[in-house]
Design an enzyme around this catalytic site. Sequence first.
Site, PDB file in Angstrom:
ATOM      1  CD  GLU A  46      -1.442  -2.369   1.983  1.00 52.62           C
ATOM      2  OE1 GLU A  46      -2.261  -3.053   2.609  1.00 52.62           O
ATOM      3  OE2 GLU A  46      -0.213  -2.647   1.941  1.00 52.62           O
ATOM      4  CB  ALA A 156      16.585 -44.610  -7.572  1.00 47.31           C
ATOM      5  CB  ALA A 158      18.062 -52.340  -8.206  1.00 50.87           C
ATOM      6  CD1 TRP A 164      21.216 -35.476 -14.736  1.00 54.26           C
ATOM      7  CD2 TRP A 164      20.083 -35.112 -12.850  1.00 54.26           C
ATOM      8  NE1 TRP A 164      22.007 -34.721 -13.909  1.00 54.26           N
ATOM      9  CE2 TRP A 164      21.330 -34.479 -12.739  1.00 54.26           C
ATOM     10  CE3 TRP A 164      19.189 -35.015 -11.779  1.00 54.26           C
ATOM     11  CZ2 TRP A 164      21.718 -33.777 -11.599  1.00 54.26           C
ATOM     12  CZ3 TRP A 164      19.576 -34.309 -10.657  1.00 54.26           C
ATOM     13  CH2 TRP A 164      20.818 -33.703 -10.580  1.00 54.26           C
ATOM     14  NE  ARG A 178      15.980 -28.241  -4.541  1.00 52.11           N
ATOM     15  CZ  ARG A 178      17.120 -28.796  -4.895  1.00 52.11           C
ATOM     16  NH1 ARG A 178      18.196 -28.036  -5.106  1.00 52.11           N
ATOM     17  NH2 ARG A 178      17.202 -30.111  -5.050  1.00 52.11           N
ATOM     18  CB  THR A 190      18.157 -38.163   0.428  1.00 53.30           C
ATOM     19  OG1 THR A 190      16.904 -38.828   0.231  1.00 53.30           O
ATOM     20  CG2 THR A 190      18.492 -37.360  -0.817  1.00 53.30           C
ATOM     21  NE  ARG A 201      22.700 -27.023  -8.027  1.00 55.75           N
ATOM     22  CZ  ARG A 201      21.967 -27.936  -7.395  1.00 55.75           C
ATOM     23  NH1 ARG A 201      21.746 -27.822  -6.094  1.00 55.75           N
ATOM     24  NH2 ARG A 201      21.455 -28.973  -8.047  1.00 55.75           N
ATOM     25  CD  GLU A 296      13.813 -30.918  -3.789  1.00 57.29           C
ATOM     26  OE1 GLU A 296      14.349 -31.548  -4.729  1.00 57.29           O
ATOM     27  OE2 GLU A 296      14.062 -29.729  -3.544  1.00 57.29           O
ATOM     28  N   PRO A 299      11.622 -42.662  -0.698  1.00 57.76           N
ATOM     29  CG  PRO A 299      11.836 -44.891  -1.322  1.00 57.76           C
ATOM     30  CD  PRO A 299      12.516 -43.574  -1.446  1.00 57.76           C
TER      31      PRO A 299
END
Length: 368
Positions: A46, A156, A158, A164, A178, A190, A201, A296, A299
């Site tokens: 404002e 992913a 095994a 990627w 992010r 992870t 990034r 992120e 499982p």
Amino acid sequence: MARAIVLARRGLYTTDPNPRVGCVLVQDADIVGEGYHRRAGEPHAERNAIDTAGERARGATAYVTLEPCCHHGRTPPCTDALLEAGVARVVVGMEDPNPMMRGKGLARLRAAGVDVTTGVLEADARGLNPGFEQRMRGGLPYVRCKLAASLDGRTAMASGESKWITSADARRDVHRLRARSSAVITGIGTVLADDPSMNVRLAQDEFPALWPDELPRQPLRVVVDSGLRMPLEARMLSLPGATLIATCEESPKAVARANAVGAEVCVLPADPAGRVDLHLLLCYLAEREINEVLIEAGPTLAGAAMDLNLVDELVLYLAPHLMGDAARGLFHLPGIARMEQRLGLRIHDLRRVGPDLRLMLHRAPPAG
């Protein structure tokens, strides 16, 4: 009001922990001033709009996405600014959910003779600040859980190889998620497997709403690490921005070692399985004025958050390839054995990001 909402989105990556707010001043069907809130501690939308309008603000209508504040915080009340400028009418998108406000600003304006209208494009106004509203009303941040998978639902191989799954376009989109988040949560599994950076990034020109030479702030990185196994040489600990380790391991020596390399440690009670209680972690983050959280993780952590109904929005990137039966799945959700136990979801946004699909989903209400 639609223009005010567009202006508010310019603060998407910078206003935290304050809400994103836009304001437009209109005189005789012409826009005479506009502004948005850029950063906590700086003038609100404002006042920025009034500054651009000058004397043309007198008698004008102000369209504001959020109820003007009427209390002294880091900046003076916006209700006073509107009254001093001589604004005749104020149109508001939504009431401020902050208990300190919640209608008081509107009452102050009405008591001073200003014509006030509320609820204009309210759904769009609410969409600007889901985390701020949820924290103010319910004491929890708004939680998104981001996952990337192949068309057969694999995250992913095994062996753990996962770079990627999705395209560079999808990964850039994740960085924008992010950047708008107050905190990014991952699990120690992870960290041990991938040593991720968990930071933003992207170059400044990939955030066109930002001012020249301005970069989005780095979100707080949160590692759920029940046994306090965080490697002292983890990449994220050497990067700009803060890292918080959430643990239920009360070891003064381990905490001191983590503090020595720049990490903050929060010791929380364990859940019945002996792991960090995720609900208490989110309560703690809300107390730290964390509005939006992005999970992120693998499982196990993602599945636990879904199972506890802590995820408000699931963001799923699907890549157009198949990874096979041996690859790892999206969620670890034990205990689902019958069709009626399924976790229902509903898609609220579906679009293509480069060659991939991005689905944004909410939890569906239980049947009946």
